[in-house]
Design a protein around this motif. Sequence first.
Motif, mmCIF file in Angstrom:
data_model
loop_
_atom_site.group_PDB
_atom_site.id
_atom_site.type_symbol
_atom_site.label_atom_id
_atom_site.label_comp_id
_atom_site.label_asym_id
_atom_site.label_seq_id
_atom_site.Cartn_x
_atom_site.Cartn_y
_atom_site.Cartn_z
ATOM 1 N N LYS A 36 31.772 47.791 49.413
ATOM 2 C CA LYS A 36 30.532 47.014 49.434
ATOM 3 C C LYS A 36 30.657 45.772 48.561
ATOM 4 O O LYS A 36 30.159 44.711 48.905
ATOM 5 C CB LYS A 36 29.360 47.875 48.968
ATOM 6 C CG LYS A 36 28.940 48.912 49.971
ATOM 7 C CD LYS A 36 27.714 49.673 49.502
ATOM 8 C CE LYS A 36 27.280 50.669 50.566
ATOM 9 N NZ LYS A 36 26.020 51.337 50.204
ATOM 10 N N GLU A 40 29.879 43.231 51.358
ATOM 11 C CA GLU A 40 28.423 43.178 51.523
ATOM 12 C C GLU A 40 27.856 41.888 50.955
ATOM 13 O O GLU A 40 27.669 41.720 49.760
ATOM 14 C CB GLU A 40 27.750 44.375 50.854
ATOM 15 C CG GLU A 40 26.274 44.450 51.159
ATOM 16 C CD GLU A 40 25.628 45.693 50.584
ATOM 17 O OE1 GLU A 40 24.689 46.187 51.217
ATOM 18 O OE2 GLU A 40 26.060 46.176 49.526
ATOM 19 N N TYR A 90 27.905 42.075 58.197
ATOM 20 C CA TYR A 90 27.848 41.541 56.849
ATOM 21 C C TYR A 90 28.897 40.456 56.701
ATOM 22 O O TYR A 90 30.002 40.566 57.226
ATOM 23 C CB TYR A 90 28.116 42.630 55.807
ATOM 24 C CG TYR A 90 26.943 43.535 55.572
ATOM 25 C CD1 TYR A 90 25.813 43.079 54.887
ATOM 26 C CD2 TYR A 90 26.953 44.837 56.023
ATOM 27 C CE1 TYR A 90 24.733 43.916 54.672
ATOM 28 C CE2 TYR A 90 25.875 45.683 55.813
ATOM 29 C CZ TYR A 90 24.767 45.211 55.130
ATOM 30 O OH TYR A 90 23.699 46.044 54.920
ATOM 31 N N LEU A 137 30.632 49.526 56.636
ATOM 32 C CA LEU A 137 30.531 49.158 55.229
ATOM 33 C C LEU A 137 30.514 50.404 54.349
ATOM 34 O O LEU A 137 29.769 51.343 54.591
ATOM 35 C CB LEU A 137 29.267 48.336 54.980
ATOM 36 C CG LEU A 137 29.102 47.815 53.560
ATOM 37 C CD1 LEU A 137 30.176 46.793 53.222
ATOM 38 C CD2 LEU A 137 27.718 47.213 53.385
#
Length: 96
Positions: free
Chosen positions: A37, A41, A2, A22
């Motif tokens: 996140k 993310e 990510y 993550l």
Amino acid sequence: MYLKIYKNGENVLVAACDKEVLGKTLKHGNAVVEIHKSFYEGECVSEEELKEALQNATTANLFGEKTIKCAITCGFIDSESVIMIDCVPHAQIFRL
């Protein structure tokens, strides 16, 4: 992996991590590190896309084996600058 990029004027922060880490909470002694996140993310990217983002980064925060391996292979960090936090490799990049 990510990848999320934050821009503030001329400063570019790259946050990148492996999919597997993550959302994890890592512990090292009394320290706790959360791989949120909301911070990490972004887009799922290839090694080439991460390399391109790191080329433009003034700061980077990296977690996970694949992410760290890519940064080492591309010459952005030295393997000796990697630390382990709860068995997860971590490194930061600062360009002044």
